[in-house]
Motif scaffolding. Structure first.
Motif, short mmCIF file in Angstrom:
data_model
loop_
_atom_site.label_atom_id
_atom_site.label_comp_id
_atom_site.label_asym_id
_atom_site.label_seq_id
_atom_site.Cartn_x
_atom_site.Cartn_y
_atom_site.Cartn_z
N ASP A 58 9.59 8.64 -0.62
CA ASP A 58 8.45 8.12 -1.38
C ASP A 58 8.56 8.48 -2.86
N LYS B 29 3.32 10.06 0.20
CA LYS B 29 2.66 10.68 1.34
C LYS B 29 3.08 12.16 1.39
N LYS C 4 0.82 -1.21 0.00
CA LYS C 4 0.00 0.00 0.00
C LYS C 4 0.86 1.27 0.00
N GLN C 5 2.04 1.17 0.56
CA GLN C 5 2.93 2.33 0.65
C GLN C 5 3.84 2.47 -0.57
#
Length: 384
Positions: A192, A181, A175-176
């Motif tokens: 990210d 983010k 999910k990450q």
């Protein structure tokens, strides 16, 4: 537990390789990405910023290739014309290109009136200068090209190792891996960005990198052709010549190019693409005609070669011959440059190539920031 430890050890070494690959090729990747962005819309920018390239189509007969060549020769004496290009909506271009002595000029001529519109030294052209950097680092080709192509090879390994590191351990971790983010601290955003956008562009930039290697390494180009042709070796391009063995007194016959060019026009009066005519320079040279129905790309060009004395077509075995005779491997080889710049998919493809190159250029920067951050954490942890 042993499996998990093994996986962790494997990823650790992949991470170390990824770090060293990035440190070795980082500056080159950044440079290639930025120059690639600049070159993505080269044709479009030139057309709209250089008005001498435009010329409205008129209901008048076109001047022949030899006539345009003679006019251009007066504007640019002591040079040898390489080709004459016609395309509706654009000025005719008489190209002068030579290795020794080295020069590259384009004379833009009105193909209806014969007026010389502009004489351009391409070695002083902005995009030409960028291209020389993108291909050779502004060094001699035999030095600059191997350096950049080797860096591109390392970058391909970097992409593969990055994909292995990106791969999530479980569903929760996945999910990450697909989104940034943005509301986190800048270090987390940077992390990210490097991982998420690196994953997304891998599937695009890998083709840009591999096609760059085809242009830079002959062994790689031959290998790609060998695989795509199921074992057939690549026939390298060789120059074609007119037959002068039957009569040693044969002289240069430039008007033969006009005859063949005129036959092309009569055969397809509504042709909207471009036609390149290579007027022979001496009695041994052949006449080359390249007819391209889509001037925004190169792979569809139909190349024909003719004996200037007999006007008979000369058959060739290399990939730059008749498009109808091209095999799948031939077409893949022809498409290489169009894939590299994204033009194979039109404007959308160029947009994708532009942003992929831009993100690729940022990867070494975000990667270095991650590396610096981790080293700072380690140094703080080691303090008593």
């Amino acid at each position: 537990m042993a499996v998990n430890k093994k996986n962790k050890t494997f990823k650790y070494w992949v991470g170390r390789l990824h770090l060293w690959f990035g440190l070795i090729s980082g500056l080159f990747v950044c440079f290639l990405g930025i120059t690639g962005c600049i070159l993505a819309f080269e044709k479009e920018i030139e057309f709209y910023t250089q008005p001498y390239r435009k010329l409205e189509t008129q209901n008048k007969p076109l001047l022949s290739p030899t006539t345009l060549k003679q006019i251009a020769d007066k504007a640019l004496p002591n040079k040898h014309a390489h080709s004459v290009t016609y395309q509706p909506g654009k000025s005719a271009q008489v190209v002068y290109y030579n290795f020794e002595p080295e020069y590259y000029y384009i004379v833009f001529v009105n193909q209806y009136t014969g007026a010389v519109i502009n004489v351009k030294n391409m070695n002083e052209d902005f995009f030409r200068i960028v291209i020389m950097g993108h291909y050779y680092l502004w060094l001699p080709p035999e030095i600059g090209q191997p350096i950049l192509t080797s860096a591109t090879l390392i970058f391909v390994l970097l992409l593969i190792s990055g994909l292995i590191l990106w791969w999530p351990k479980n569903k929760a971790a996945s999910k990450q891996r697909f989104s940034v983010k943005w509301n986190a601290k800048w270090r987390r955003v940077n992390y990210d960005f490097h991982n998420v956008f690196g994953f997304y562009i891998t599937w695009i930039i890998i083709f840009i990198a591999l096609t760059g290697m085809v242009m830079g390494f002959q062994w790689f180009a031959k290998s790609v052709y060998y695989v795509s042709s199921a074992g057939k070796p690549l026939t390298e391009f060789t120059e074609t010549f007119s037959d002068t063995t039957s009569n040693s007194n044969l002289k240069l016959n430039p008007s033969a190019a006009d005859k063949i060019w005129n036959d092309y026009l009569k055969a397809d009066r509504n042709f909207k693409g471009s036609i390149d005519v290579h007027v022979p320079e001496n009695e041994k040279a052949s006449i080359e005609i390249a007819k391209n129905p889509d001037p925004d790309t190169y792979w569809k060009s139909d190349y024909r070669y003719y004996d200037q004395h007999t006007l008979k077509e000369i058959e060739v075995k290399h990939v730059f011959g008749k498009i109808k005779n091209a095999t799948v491997a031939d077409k893949i080889y022809r498409m290489n440059y169009d894939i590299h710049v994204g033009s194979i998919a039109g404007i959308p493809g160029k947009i994708i190539a532009f942003f992929a190159s831009l993100i690729a250029a940022s990867m070494p920067i975000t990667g270095v920031l991650i590396w610096i951050g981790r080293n700072r954490k380690k140094s703080k942890a080691q303090k008593p």
